[in-house]
Design a protein around this motif. Structure first.
Motif, PDB file in Angstrom:
ATOM      1  N   TYR A   9       0.832  -1.202   0.000  1.00 42.12           N
ATOM      2  CA  TYR A   9       0.000   0.000   0.000  1.00 42.12           C
ATOM      3  C   TYR A   9       0.870   1.258   0.000  1.00 42.12           C
ATOM      4  CZ  TYR A   9      -2.716   3.838   1.850  1.00 42.12           C
ATOM      5  OH  TYR A   9      -3.276   5.076   2.030  1.00 42.12           O
ATOM      6  N   ASN A  10       1.850   1.308   0.900  1.00 43.23           N
ATOM      7  CA  ASN A  10       2.717   2.488   0.990  1.00 43.23           C
ATOM      8  C   ASN A  10       3.510   2.685  -0.297  1.00 43.23           C
ATOM      9  OD1 ASN A  10       1.987   3.317   3.596  1.00 43.23           O
ATOM     10  ND2 ASN A  10       3.355   1.834   4.516  1.00 43.23           N
ATOM     11  N   TRP A  11       4.063   1.599  -0.810  1.00 45.06           N
ATOM     12  CA  TRP A  11       4.834   1.699  -2.049  1.00 45.06           C
ATOM     13  C   TRP A  11       3.949   2.176  -3.207  1.00 45.06           C
ATOM     14  CZ3 TRP A  11       3.950  -1.259  -6.462  1.00 45.06           C
ATOM     15  CH2 TRP A  11       4.812  -0.972  -7.518  1.00 45.06           C
ATOM     16  N   LEU A  12       2.785   1.559  -3.388  1.00 43.61           N
ATOM     17  CA  LEU A  12       1.919   1.923  -4.505  1.00 43.61           C
ATOM     18  C   LEU A  12       1.449   3.369  -4.396  1.00 43.61           C
ATOM     19  CD1 LEU A  12       0.476   1.143  -7.111  1.00 43.61           C
ATOM     20  CD2 LEU A  12      -1.396   0.224  -5.701  1.00 43.61           C
ATOM     21  N   SER A  13       1.116   3.811  -3.211  1.00 45.02           N
ATOM     22  CA  SER A  13       0.645   5.188  -3.022  1.00 45.02           C
ATOM     23  C   SER A  13       1.688   6.198  -3.491  1.00 45.02           C
ATOM     24  CB  SER A  13       0.292   5.445  -1.558  1.00 45.02           C
ATOM     25  OG  SER A  13      -0.798   4.652  -1.170  1.00 45.02           O
ATOM     26  N   ILE A  14       2.947   5.999  -3.121  1.00 41.57           N
ATOM     27  CA  ILE A  14       3.981   6.948  -3.529  1.00 41.57           C
ATOM     28  C   ILE A  14       4.436   6.686  -4.958  1.00 41.57           C
ATOM     29  CG2 ILE A  14       5.934   5.664  -2.579  1.00 41.57           C
ATOM     30  CD1 ILE A  14       5.435   9.514  -2.643  1.00 41.57           C
ATOM     31  N   GLN A  15       4.350   5.455  -5.425  1.00 45.92           N
ATOM     32  CA  GLN A  15       4.735   5.161  -6.807  1.00 45.92           C
ATOM     33  C   GLN A  15       3.808   5.875  -7.787  1.00 45.92           C
ATOM     34  OE1 GLN A  15       7.577   3.299  -7.727  1.00 45.92           O
ATOM     35  NE2 GLN A  15       7.090   4.368  -9.619  1.00 45.92           N
ATOM     36  N   VAL A  16       2.534   5.942  -7.461  1.00 49.57           N
ATOM     37  CA  VAL A  16       1.569   6.667  -8.298  1.00 49.57           C
ATOM     38  C   VAL A  16       1.964   8.142  -8.381  1.00 49.57           C
ATOM     39  CG1 VAL A  16      -0.836   7.461  -8.383  1.00 49.57           C
ATOM     40  CG2 VAL A  16      -0.332   5.049  -7.958  1.00 49.57           C
ATOM     41  N   ASP A  19       5.206   8.386 -10.495  1.00 49.67           N
ATOM     42  CA  ASP A  19       4.912   8.189 -11.920  1.00 49.67           C
ATOM     43  C   ASP A  19       4.283   9.433 -12.548  1.00 49.67           C
ATOM     44  OD1 ASP A  19       5.938   5.615 -11.803  1.00 49.67           O
ATOM     45  OD2 ASP A  19       3.960   4.647 -11.749  1.00 49.67           O
ATOM     46  N   SER A  20       3.444  10.120 -11.794  1.00 50.97           N
ATOM     47  CA  SER A  20       2.763  11.288 -12.356  1.00 50.97           C
ATOM     48  C   SER A  20       3.618  12.555 -12.278  1.00 50.97           C
ATOM     49  CB  SER A  20       1.423  11.514 -11.664  1.00 50.97           C
ATOM     50  OG  SER A  20       1.627  11.981 -10.359  1.00 50.97           O
ATOM     51  N   ARG A  21       4.683  12.505 -11.471  1.00 54.11           N
ATOM     52  CA  ARG A  21       5.589  13.648 -11.324  1.00 54.11           C
ATOM     53  C   ARG A  21       7.032  13.165 -11.527  1.00 54.11           C
ATOM     54  NH1 ARG A  21       3.481  17.779  -6.986  1.00 54.11           N
ATOM     55  NH2 ARG A  21       5.692  17.852  -6.507  1.00 54.11           N
ATOM     56  N   PRO A  22       7.396  12.829 -12.764  1.00 54.30           N
ATOM     57  CA  PRO A  22       8.699  12.203 -13.010  1.00 54.30           C
ATOM     58  C   PRO A  22       9.903  13.059 -12.630  1.00 54.30           C
ATOM     59  CG  PRO A  22       7.584  12.708 -15.071  1.00 54.30           C
ATOM     60  CD  PRO A  22       6.614  12.995 -13.973  1.00 54.30           C
ATOM     61  N   ASP A  23       9.726  14.370 -12.496  1.00 57.13           N
ATOM     62  CA  ASP A  23      10.844  15.224 -12.102  1.00 57.13           C
ATOM     63  C   ASP A  23      10.879  15.490 -10.599  1.00 57.13           C
ATOM     64  OD1 ASP A  23       8.477  16.664 -12.326  1.00 57.13           O
ATOM     65  OD2 ASP A  23       9.491  18.529 -12.845  1.00 57.13           O
ATOM     66  N   ASP A  24      10.027  14.838  -9.836  1.00 57.25           N
ATOM     67  CA  ASP A  24       9.974  15.007  -8.381  1.00 57.25           C
ATOM     68  C   ASP A  24      10.937  14.013  -7.728  1.00 57.25           C
ATOM     69  OD1 ASP A  24       9.348  15.035  -5.648  1.00 57.25           O
ATOM     70  OD2 ASP A  24       7.232  15.461  -6.033  1.00 57.25           O
TER      71      ASP A  24
END
Length: 100
Positions: A9-16, A19-24
């Motif tokens: 859950y923690n990994w997927l939440s931050i992975q999303v 993925d949506s902010r590739p320069d972050d």
């Protein structure tokens, strides 16, 4: 991390977010941290993430055996939805950002 479900859950939440902010850079580093936890503490390697209107499905290998977990889209997308609605509250920290 106590349970595999919590780690996923923690990994997927931050992975999303990553993925949506590739320069972050902060999001990418945090996603990598949770991915390392999955590997080191749970012997898990994520193979695929699928998303439909209702659920995210994570397909992964745990000790060589294929498994999957599902999480509701609403639960996982809370952070990224909030970031999109109020971008001024979520500064993008990348390597080029002046952090003085």
């Amino acid at each position: 991390m106590r349970s595999l479900q919590d780690a996923l859950y923690n990994w997927l939440s931050i992975q999303v977010v990553a993925d949506s902010r590739p320069d972050d850079l902060a999001a990418a580093e945090t996603a990598q941290l949770f991915q390392d936890i999955l590997k080191e503490e749970h012997d898990v390697v994520v193979k695929e993430i699928m998303r439909d209107e209702v659920m995210y499905t994570i397909h992964f290998l745990k000790k060589g055996a294929e498994q999957q977990y599902q999480f509701p889209v609403d639960l996982i997308d809370v952070m990224i939805d909030q970031m999109k609605e109020e971008p001024e509250k979520f500064k993008n920290y990348n390597e080029k950002t002046d952090q003085d």
